[in-house]
Write a protein that holds these residues in place. Sequence first.
Motif, PDB file in Angstrom:
ATOM      1  N   SER A 146       4.872   4.425  28.524  1.00  0.00           N
ATOM      2  CA  SER A 146       6.092   5.165  28.828  1.00  0.00           C
ATOM      3  C   SER A 146       6.475   6.107  27.687  1.00  0.00           C
ATOM      4  CB  SER A 146       7.235   4.210  29.156  1.00  0.00           C
ATOM      5  OG  SER A 146       7.537   3.396  28.059  1.00  0.00           O
ATOM      6  N   ILE A 147       6.131   5.755  26.453  1.00  0.00           N
ATOM      7  CA  ILE A 147       6.377   6.669  25.326  1.00  0.00           C
ATOM      8  C   ILE A 147       5.447   7.874  25.419  1.00  0.00           C
ATOM      9  CG2 ILE A 147       6.130   6.944  22.821  1.00  0.00           C
ATOM     10  CD1 ILE A 147       7.076   4.044  22.564  1.00  0.00           C
ATOM     11  N   LEU A 148       4.174   7.634  25.694  1.00  0.00           N
ATOM     12  CA  LEU A 148       3.214   8.732  25.757  1.00  0.00           C
ATOM     13  C   LEU A 148       3.483   9.682  26.915  1.00  0.00           C
ATOM     14  CD1 LEU A 148      -0.054   6.804  24.860  1.00  0.00           C
ATOM     15  CD2 LEU A 148       1.117   8.504  23.463  1.00  0.00           C
ATOM     16  N   VAL A 149       4.008   9.145  28.004  1.00  0.00           N
ATOM     17  CA  VAL A 149       4.306   9.972  29.170  1.00  0.00           C
ATOM     18  C   VAL A 149       5.704  10.577  29.062  1.00  0.00           C
ATOM     19  CG1 VAL A 149       4.496   9.898  31.700  1.00  0.00           C
ATOM     20  CG2 VAL A 149       2.758   8.558  30.571  1.00  0.00           C
ATOM     21  N   ARG A 166      -1.251   9.422  16.752  1.00  0.00           N
ATOM     22  CA  ARG A 166      -0.558  10.647  16.361  1.00  0.00           C
ATOM     23  C   ARG A 166       0.486  11.056  17.389  1.00  0.00           C
ATOM     24  NH1 ARG A 166      -4.843  14.385  15.977  1.00  0.00           N
ATOM     25  NH2 ARG A 166      -6.380  12.901  15.317  1.00  0.00           N
ATOM     26  N   LYS A 167       0.168  10.888  18.677  1.00  0.00           N
ATOM     27  CA  LYS A 167       1.133  11.247  19.718  1.00  0.00           C
ATOM     28  C   LYS A 167       2.354  10.334  19.684  1.00  0.00           C
ATOM     29  CE  LYS A 167      -1.628  13.636  23.075  1.00  0.00           C
ATOM     30  NZ  LYS A 167      -1.656  13.987  24.473  1.00  0.00           N
ATOM     31  N   ILE A 168       2.127   9.055  19.430  1.00  0.00           N
ATOM     32  CA  ILE A 168       3.248   8.118  19.331  1.00  0.00           C
ATOM     33  C   ILE A 168       4.128   8.480  18.141  1.00  0.00           C
ATOM     34  CG2 ILE A 168       3.869   5.717  18.861  1.00  0.00           C
ATOM     35  CD1 ILE A 168       1.381   4.922  20.474  1.00  0.00           C
ATOM     36  N   LYS A 186       0.842  -1.184   0.000  1.00  0.00           N
ATOM     37  CA  LYS A 186       0.000   0.000   0.000  1.00  0.00           C
ATOM     38  C   LYS A 186       0.881   1.239   0.000  1.00  0.00           C
ATOM     39  CE  LYS A 186      -3.752  -2.114   2.536  1.00  0.00           C
ATOM     40  NZ  LYS A 186      -4.512  -2.118   3.758  1.00  0.00           N
ATOM     41  N   LYS A 187       0.342   2.285  -0.566  1.00  0.00           N
ATOM     42  CA  LYS A 187       1.124   3.506  -0.682  1.00  0.00           C
ATOM     43  C   LYS A 187       1.293   4.190   0.673  1.00  0.00           C
ATOM     44  CE  LYS A 187       1.890   6.477  -4.454  1.00  0.00           C
ATOM     45  NZ  LYS A 187       1.459   7.274  -5.506  1.00  0.00           N
ATOM     46  N   ASN A 188       0.236   4.330   1.435  1.00  0.00           N
ATOM     47  CA  ASN A 188       0.308   5.007   2.720  1.00  0.00           C
ATOM     48  C   ASN A 188      -0.278   4.091   3.793  1.00  0.00           C
ATOM     49  OD1 ASN A 188       0.594   6.822   4.755  1.00  0.00           O
ATOM     50  ND2 ASN A 188      -0.859   8.305   3.967  1.00  0.00           N
ATOM     51  N   GLN A 189       0.553   3.256   4.349  1.00  0.00           N
ATOM     52  CA  GLN A 189       0.085   2.341   5.374  1.00  0.00           C
ATOM     53  C   GLN A 189      -0.086   3.092   6.688  1.00  0.00           C
ATOM     54  OE1 GLN A 189       3.152  -0.661   5.398  1.00  0.00           O
ATOM     55  NE2 GLN A 189       1.800  -2.050   4.327  1.00  0.00           N
ATOM     56  N   SER A 190      -1.168   2.781   7.381  1.00  0.00           N
ATOM     57  CA  SER A 190      -1.364   3.387   8.685  1.00  0.00           C
ATOM     58  C   SER A 190      -0.509   2.643   9.709  1.00  0.00           C
ATOM     59  CB  SER A 190      -2.837   3.332   9.084  1.00  0.00           C
ATOM     60  OG  SER A 190      -3.200   1.998   9.369  1.00  0.00           O
ATOM     61  N   LEU A 191      -0.289   3.295  10.813  1.00  0.00           N
ATOM     62  CA  LEU A 191       0.531   2.705  11.864  1.00  0.00           C
ATOM     63  C   LEU A 191      -0.120   1.442  12.428  1.00  0.00           C
ATOM     64  CD1 LEU A 191       3.172   3.188  13.325  1.00  0.00           C
ATOM     65  CD2 LEU A 191       1.945   4.540  14.991  1.00  0.00           C
ATOM     66  N   TYR A 192      -1.444   1.426  12.464  1.00  0.00           N
ATOM     67  CA  TYR A 192      -2.166   0.245  12.937  1.00  0.00           C
ATOM     68  C   TYR A 192      -1.862  -0.967  12.065  1.00  0.00           C
ATOM     69  CZ  TYR A 192      -6.089  -2.825  14.041  1.00  0.00           C
ATOM     70  OH  TYR A 192      -6.842  -3.906  14.391  1.00  0.00           O
ATOM     71  N   ASN A 193      -1.920  -0.784  10.746  1.00  0.00           N
ATOM     72  CA  ASN A 193      -1.640  -1.895   9.831  1.00  0.00           C
ATOM     73  C   ASN A 193      -0.193  -2.368   9.937  1.00  0.00           C
ATOM     74  OD1 ASN A 193      -4.245  -1.852   8.879  1.00  0.00           O
ATOM     75  ND2 ASN A 193      -3.762  -0.490   7.181  1.00  0.00           N
ATOM     76  N   VAL A 194       0.716  -1.464  10.199  1.00  0.00           N
ATOM     77  CA  VAL A 194       2.121  -1.849  10.360  1.00  0.00           C
ATOM     78  C   VAL A 194       2.285  -2.674  11.631  1.00  0.00           C
ATOM     79  CG1 VAL A 194       4.473  -0.991  10.617  1.00  0.00           C
ATOM     80  CG2 VAL A 194       2.922   0.139   9.057  1.00  0.00           C
ATOM     81  N   PHE A 195       1.605  -2.283  12.721  1.00  0.00           N
ATOM     82  CA  PHE A 195       1.642  -3.069  13.960  1.00  0.00           C
ATOM     83  C   PHE A 195       1.114  -4.473  13.715  1.00  0.00           C
ATOM     84  CE2 PHE A 195       2.093   0.630  16.902  1.00  0.00           C
ATOM     85  CZ  PHE A 195       3.011   0.067  17.754  1.00  0.00           C
ATOM     86  N   VAL A 196      -0.028  -4.565  13.041  1.00  0.00           N
ATOM     87  CA  VAL A 196      -0.627  -5.873  12.767  1.00  0.00           C
ATOM     88  C   VAL A 196       0.292  -6.707  11.885  1.00  0.00           C
ATOM     89  CG1 VAL A 196      -2.552  -7.049  11.636  1.00  0.00           C
ATOM     90  CG2 VAL A 196      -2.999  -5.116  13.131  1.00  0.00           C
TER      91      VAL A 196
END
Length: 144
Positions: free
Chosen positions: A112-115, A48-50, A2-12
């Motif tokens: 810990s990343i978000l904080v 987005r924050k991550i 895919k051209k623009n993979q979302s972060l969710y799809n990359v995690f999966v």
Amino acid sequence: MKKNQSLYNVFVGYLIKKGNKIQAKRIIDSTFFSLSTKFNLPFSVILRKILKKMGNSIEVKTIKMRKNTHVVPFAITQNRKNYLLVKKIMDSVKEDTSNRSVTEKLIDELTSILVSNKSSKSLQKNKLALKQAVSNRSNIHFRW
């Protein structure tokens, strides 16, 4: 691809083992559900924050030329940035040797990343890569 993979799809995609996509989605969904209830933020805002905290647009590679080895920084695309972000997070999760589930380890690492916690291994890896890129910026001419 895919051209623009979302972060969710990359995690999966990173978590799929032996073709078990349902289990990978279950891990990611339960992780982000508990994060959204913990921080009282929607799923998209957490992603987005991550990305904002971990998003480097530079990758550091080691290149061999003749008998010399050079550390060279490269500019990367959004898809590569997403993959490297997930790889750093999942490597930090794999380094955790406690007897907890992957979901619990992933929740702790993302929290810990978000904080912006100093104990986050993936944030430390991210800072190390940025530091290497800055210190080796004179090697950019080895990219070709």
